[in-house]
Design a protein around this motif. Structure first.
Motif, PDB file in Angstrom:
ATOM      1  N   GLY A  30     183.581  -3.396   3.271  1.00 36.92           N
ATOM      2  CA  GLY A  30     183.856  -3.206   1.859  1.00 36.92           C
ATOM      3  C   GLY A  30     184.924  -4.170   1.376  1.00 36.92           C
ATOM      4  O   GLY A  30     185.970  -4.328   1.999  1.00 36.92           O
ATOM      5  N   GLY A  31     184.665  -4.835   0.253  1.00 37.05           N
ATOM      6  CA  GLY A  31     185.632  -5.771  -0.293  1.00 37.05           C
ATOM      7  C   GLY A  31     185.471  -7.196   0.190  1.00 37.05           C
ATOM      8  O   GLY A  31     186.085  -8.114  -0.358  1.00 37.05           O
ATOM      9  N   ARG A  32     184.656  -7.411   1.190  1.00 39.99           N
ATOM     10  CA  ARG A  32     184.454  -8.767   1.685  1.00 39.99           C
ATOM     11  C   ARG A  32     183.474  -9.508   0.766  1.00 39.99           C
ATOM     12  O   ARG A  32     182.640  -8.906   0.087  1.00 39.99           O
ATOM     13  CB  ARG A  32     183.940  -8.758   3.120  1.00 39.99           C
ATOM     14  CG  ARG A  32     184.886  -8.047   4.098  1.00 39.99           C
ATOM     15  CD  ARG A  32     184.598  -8.435   5.530  1.00 39.99           C
ATOM     16  NE  ARG A  32     184.885  -9.846   5.749  1.00 39.99           N
ATOM     17  CZ  ARG A  32     186.098 -10.319   6.033  1.00 39.99           C
ATOM     18  NH1 ARG A  32     187.121  -9.501   6.132  1.00 39.99           N
ATOM     19  NH2 ARG A  32     186.270 -11.609   6.238  1.00 39.99           N
ATOM     20  N   GLY A  33     183.573 -10.828   0.780  1.00 35.16           N
ATOM     21  CA  GLY A  33     182.824 -11.634  -0.162  1.00 35.16           C
ATOM     22  C   GLY A  33     181.330 -11.378  -0.156  1.00 35.16           C
ATOM     23  O   GLY A  33     180.722 -11.119  -1.210  1.00 35.16           O
ATOM     24  N   ARG A  34     180.675 -11.448   1.001  1.00 30.75           N
ATOM     25  CA  ARG A  34     179.228 -11.293   1.057  1.00 30.75           C
ATOM     26  C   ARG A  34     178.815  -9.876   0.655  1.00 30.75           C
ATOM     27  O   ARG A  34     177.788  -9.673  -0.012  1.00 30.75           O
ATOM     28  CB  ARG A  34     178.725 -11.617   2.466  1.00 30.75           C
ATOM     29  CG  ARG A  34     177.213 -11.569   2.624  1.00 30.75           C
ATOM     30  CD  ARG A  34     176.504 -12.592   1.718  1.00 30.75           C
ATOM     31  NE  ARG A  34     175.077 -12.591   1.928  1.00 30.75           N
ATOM     32  CZ  ARG A  34     174.445 -13.362   2.806  1.00 30.75           C
ATOM     33  NH1 ARG A  34     175.137 -14.223   3.547  1.00 30.75           N
ATOM     34  NH2 ARG A  34     173.144 -13.297   2.936  1.00 30.75           N
ATOM     35  N   LEU A  36     174.570 -10.093  18.618  1.00 27.16           N
ATOM     36  CA  LEU A  36     175.628 -11.041  18.963  1.00 27.16           C
ATOM     37  C   LEU A  36     176.623 -10.423  19.937  1.00 27.16           C
ATOM     38  O   LEU A  36     177.030 -11.056  20.923  1.00 27.16           O
ATOM     39  CB  LEU A  36     176.359 -11.494  17.693  1.00 27.16           C
ATOM     40  CG  LEU A  36     175.563 -12.306  16.670  1.00 27.16           C
ATOM     41  CD1 LEU A  36     176.417 -12.581  15.447  1.00 27.16           C
ATOM     42  CD2 LEU A  36     175.059 -13.604  17.282  1.00 27.16           C
ATOM     43  N   LEU A  37     177.018  -9.189  19.663  1.00 28.69           N
ATOM     44  CA  LEU A  37     178.010  -8.535  20.512  1.00 28.69           C
ATOM     45  C   LEU A  37     177.428  -8.161  21.868  1.00 28.69           C
ATOM     46  O   LEU A  37     178.113  -8.269  22.891  1.00 28.69           O
ATOM     47  CB  LEU A  37     178.562  -7.303  19.794  1.00 28.69           C
ATOM     48  CG  LEU A  37     179.423  -7.648  18.568  1.00 28.69           C
ATOM     49  CD1 LEU A  37     179.613  -6.428  17.691  1.00 28.69           C
ATOM     50  CD2 LEU A  37     180.772  -8.212  19.009  1.00 28.69           C
ATOM     51  N   HIS A  45     180.546 -19.216   6.167  1.00 31.53           N
ATOM     52  CA  HIS A  45     181.061 -18.468   5.027  1.00 31.53           C
ATOM     53  C   HIS A  45     180.148 -18.663   3.819  1.00 31.53           C
ATOM     54  O   HIS A  45     179.702 -19.787   3.567  1.00 31.53           O
ATOM     55  CB  HIS A  45     182.466 -18.963   4.683  1.00 31.53           C
ATOM     56  CG  HIS A  45     183.036 -18.328   3.449  1.00 31.53           C
ATOM     57  ND1 HIS A  45     183.507 -17.026   3.434  1.00 31.53           N
ATOM     58  CD2 HIS A  45     183.205 -18.807   2.187  1.00 31.53           C
ATOM     59  CE1 HIS A  45     183.942 -16.747   2.213  1.00 31.53           C
ATOM     60  NE2 HIS A  45     183.772 -17.806   1.436  1.00 31.53           N
ATOM     61  N   PRO A  46     179.821 -17.639   3.061  1.00 33.16           N
ATOM     62  CA  PRO A  46     180.155 -16.225   3.269  1.00 33.16           C
ATOM     63  C   PRO A  46     179.030 -15.512   4.006  1.00 33.16           C
ATOM     64  O   PRO A  46     177.878 -15.574   3.581  1.00 33.16           O
ATOM     65  CB  PRO A  46     180.294 -15.701   1.841  1.00 33.16           C
ATOM     66  CG  PRO A  46     179.304 -16.522   1.061  1.00 33.16           C
ATOM     67  CD  PRO A  46     179.237 -17.880   1.727  1.00 33.16           C
ATOM     68  N   THR A  47     179.334 -14.849   5.094  1.00 32.74           N
ATOM     69  CA  THR A  47     178.341 -14.124   5.889  1.00 32.74           C
ATOM     70  C   THR A  47     178.891 -12.771   6.298  1.00 32.74           C
ATOM     71  O   THR A  47     180.109 -12.547   6.297  1.00 32.74           O
ATOM     72  CB  THR A  47     177.942 -14.897   7.159  1.00 32.74           C
ATOM     73  OG1 THR A  47     179.116 -15.067   7.981  1.00 32.74           O
ATOM     74  CG2 THR A  47     177.345 -16.263   6.824  1.00 32.74           C
ATOM     75  N   ILE A  48     177.985 -11.896   6.686  1.00 30.25           N
ATOM     76  CA  ILE A  48     178.382 -10.590   7.212  1.00 30.25           C
ATOM     77  C   ILE A  48     179.137 -10.768   8.531  1.00 30.25           C
ATOM     78  O   ILE A  48     180.056 -10.017   8.849  1.00 30.25           O
ATOM     79  CB  ILE A  48     177.141  -9.690   7.402  1.00 30.25           C
ATOM     80  CG1 ILE A  48     176.513  -9.359   6.035  1.00 30.25           C
ATOM     81  CG2 ILE A  48     177.487  -8.414   8.148  1.00 30.25           C
ATOM     82  CD1 ILE A  48     177.398  -8.531   5.128  1.00 30.25           C
ATOM     83  N   GLU A  49     178.759 -11.768   9.321  1.00 34.61           N
ATOM     84  CA  GLU A  49     179.387 -11.991  10.633  1.00 34.61           C
ATOM     85  C   GLU A  49     180.897 -12.184  10.522  1.00 34.61           C
ATOM     86  O   GLU A  49     181.645 -11.829  11.433  1.00 34.61           O
ATOM     87  CB  GLU A  49     178.749 -13.205  11.327  1.00 34.61           C
ATOM     88  CG  GLU A  49     177.366 -12.950  11.909  1.00 34.61           C
ATOM     89  CD  GLU A  49     176.274 -12.927  10.851  1.00 34.61           C
ATOM     90  OE1 GLU A  49     175.122 -12.621  11.215  1.00 34.61           O
ATOM     91  OE2 GLU A  49     176.555 -13.208   9.672  1.00 34.61           O
ATOM     92  N   GLU A  50     181.358 -12.753   9.409  1.00 36.58           N
ATOM     93  CA  GLU A  50     182.800 -12.947   9.221  1.00 36.58           C
ATOM     94  C   GLU A  50     183.579 -11.643   9.338  1.00 36.58           C
ATOM     95  O   GLU A  50     184.764 -11.654   9.685  1.00 36.58           O
ATOM     96  CB  GLU A  50     183.070 -13.551   7.849  1.00 36.58           C
ATOM     97  CG  GLU A  50     182.701 -15.001   7.696  1.00 36.58           C
ATOM     98  CD  GLU A  50     183.024 -15.491   6.303  1.00 36.58           C
ATOM     99  OE1 GLU A  50     183.804 -16.457   6.201  1.00 36.58           O
ATOM    100  OE2 GLU A  50     182.507 -14.914   5.326  1.00 36.58           O
TER     101      GLU A  50
END
Length: 467
Positions: A370-374, A411-412, A432-437
């Motif tokens: 929540g609050g992240r760019g993507r 990935l994990l 950027h911007p991705t969920i992975e960030e």
């Protein structure tokens, strides 16, 4: 009565059984694959594929319904019969592919019928014929459980994953019993398609989640889509043209149908493992070694959902290969390689459970989306997770519920399987911007806690709210 002979008999032609038969035959064993129906795998017929087809339809409706947030007006007009017609059409394609695989097995290696043990190296078919075998693989799969409080509901109103997808159209309302992966997926899919849904579970955390913050994020989403009753002791009975569900202190409501997703215990009825000298646990499952899948010291192996160890398709395939190889080489038995435990629930947002998640023994760090760019761009400002690492920083596991968690989980899982540390992952590129960030704050926090933190790991970057 005839007596047939083989090196390896495989009981069950699902994912695990097909994998076991193929591996045993490749190892030079003469095989016999026994199944009462040869209908196809659980995944293709009543599991992974039809459920994802229903979820895909729900995603399309949800996207149309949520389009207004982007200034686009597209209210969905849902044709329930059309949804299920497409589902069955595409499902049947997947089933035909499985049948092609079965047809590749020589006809002489296939027997239609039920089998039961009459000794550690002998089976009896329902026809009365017997099979003398050097080793046997149990791969009978699992079946839906119908707990006692729901048995008063008549068959036409009681649904499971084995009957839901064959409905002529979507019901108007459904009570879903069980908030595990299957119940959660189907409850959300039906709700997204306009069905009134109430989801019940005796536990207080849906989807197998163990981290309270992660579970709270999911519950907040679910409560906007359906009635959610966690920690509920539930029963049901017919009520006129519907099903009345009663829970806790006498609360009740009526629904058109009841979908029971209260687990899928191993389908071992009629197998009579005691006559093979197999010791069973309290659930009637033969006691087995998780490495070799051998039952005690008998020439018997158990794979896939039948052993209830890791009841997932990729695990069933891997276990079938291990069991088939060991059955062909019996008594020269060895443990097979098992990859890191990894499970995905295709809820919205998705859940990914990876590896070890022992909060008392491992380092841990949380992350939020929540609050992240993507997340803001796509109007999906929800999702949380927790990463776990050994004291030296090596990643051990993860619990994530977030948009794109199926990909984050891969990935994990790959990182854990390769023995990577949190620092190793931070050395990888993040676009950027991705969920992975969203993983980076937790990875940095793990580095700060570990004994191998480097100066740059201590930089306070990627604060939520930054672009």
């Amino acid at each position: 009565m005839a007596t047939l002979s083989c090196d390896v008999a495989i009981i069950g032609a699902g994912t695990a059984g097909l994998s076991a038969e193929r591996r045993a035959r490749e190892a030079g064993a003469k095989t016999l694959l026994i199944d009462p129906y040869f209908a196809g795998t659980t995944c293709a017929t009543v599991g992974c594929m039809p459920s994802k087809l229903l979820i895909a339809a729900s995603d399309a409706a949800r996207a149309a319904r949520n389009a207004a947030a982007f200034g686009v007006t597209a209210p969905p007009d849902i044709d329930g019969a059309g949804v299920l017609e497409r589902l069955r059409r595409e499902r049947d394609r997947f089933v035909r592919s499985v049948h092609d695989t079965i047809d590749d097995i020589p006809q002489a290696n296939r027997i239609t019928g039920h089998a039961a043990f009459i000794g550690p190296d002998r089976l009896r078919l329902e026809s009365g014929d017997e099979i003398a075998t050097r080793a046997t693989v149990i791969a009978t799969g699992a079946r839906p459980a119908i707990p006692g409080p729901f048995r008063p509901v008549t068959e036409r109103r009681l649904l499971t994953n084995e009957t839901l997808f064959d409905l002529p159209t979507l019901p108007r309302s459904v009570a879903v019993i069980g908030a595990g992966p299957l119940g959660l997926e189907m409850a959300q899919a039906l709700a997204g398609l306009g069905v009134r849904v109430a989801l019940f579970d005796r536990t207080r955390t849906p989807g197998g989640l163990g981290i309270p913050d992660v579970a709270r994020d999911l519950c907040a989403v679910l409560e906007t889509e359906m009635e959610l009753y966690l920690g509920a002791d539930t029963s049901a009975e017919d009520d006129g043209d519907g099903v009345r569900v009663t829970w806790n202190d006498g609360q009740s409501a009526t629904f058109e149908a009841l979908l029971v997703a209260a687990g899928r215990p191993p389908a071992l009825d009629g197998l009579d493992p005691g006559r093979a000298g197999l010791r069973t646990d309290d659930s009637g499952v033969p006691v087995f070694d998780p490495g070799s899948l051998q039952c005690g010291d008998a020439p018997v192996f158990i794979a896939g959902d039948a052993n209830a160890h890791r009841p997932l398709l990729h695990e069933a395939s891997a276990e079938g290969a291990i069991a088939g190889e060991n059955a062909a080489r019996y008594p020269d038995v060895s443990a097979g390689h098992r990859t890191v435990a990894f499970a995905i629930t295709f809820s919205r947002p998705e859940i990914a459970l990876v590896g070890r998640r022992d909060t008392d023994e491992l380092l841990s760090a949380s992350c939020r989306w929540g609050g992240r760019g993507r997340a803001r761009i796509e109007a999906q400002e929800h999702g949380a997770g927790c990463l776990f690492a050994e004291k030296d920083g090596r990643l051990a596991g993860a619990e994530i519920c977030a948009p794109g968690a199926e990909h984050l989980g891969h990935l994990l899982a790959w990182a854990v399987e390769r023995g990577m540390s949190a620092g190793d992952m931070l050395d990888m590129p993040f676009y950027h911007p991705t969920i992975e960030e969203g993983l980076r704050p937790a990875l940095r926090a793990l580095c700060r806690q570990s004994a191998t933190a480097r100066p740059w790991d201590r930089d306070d970057q990627d604060r939520p709210g930054s672009c």
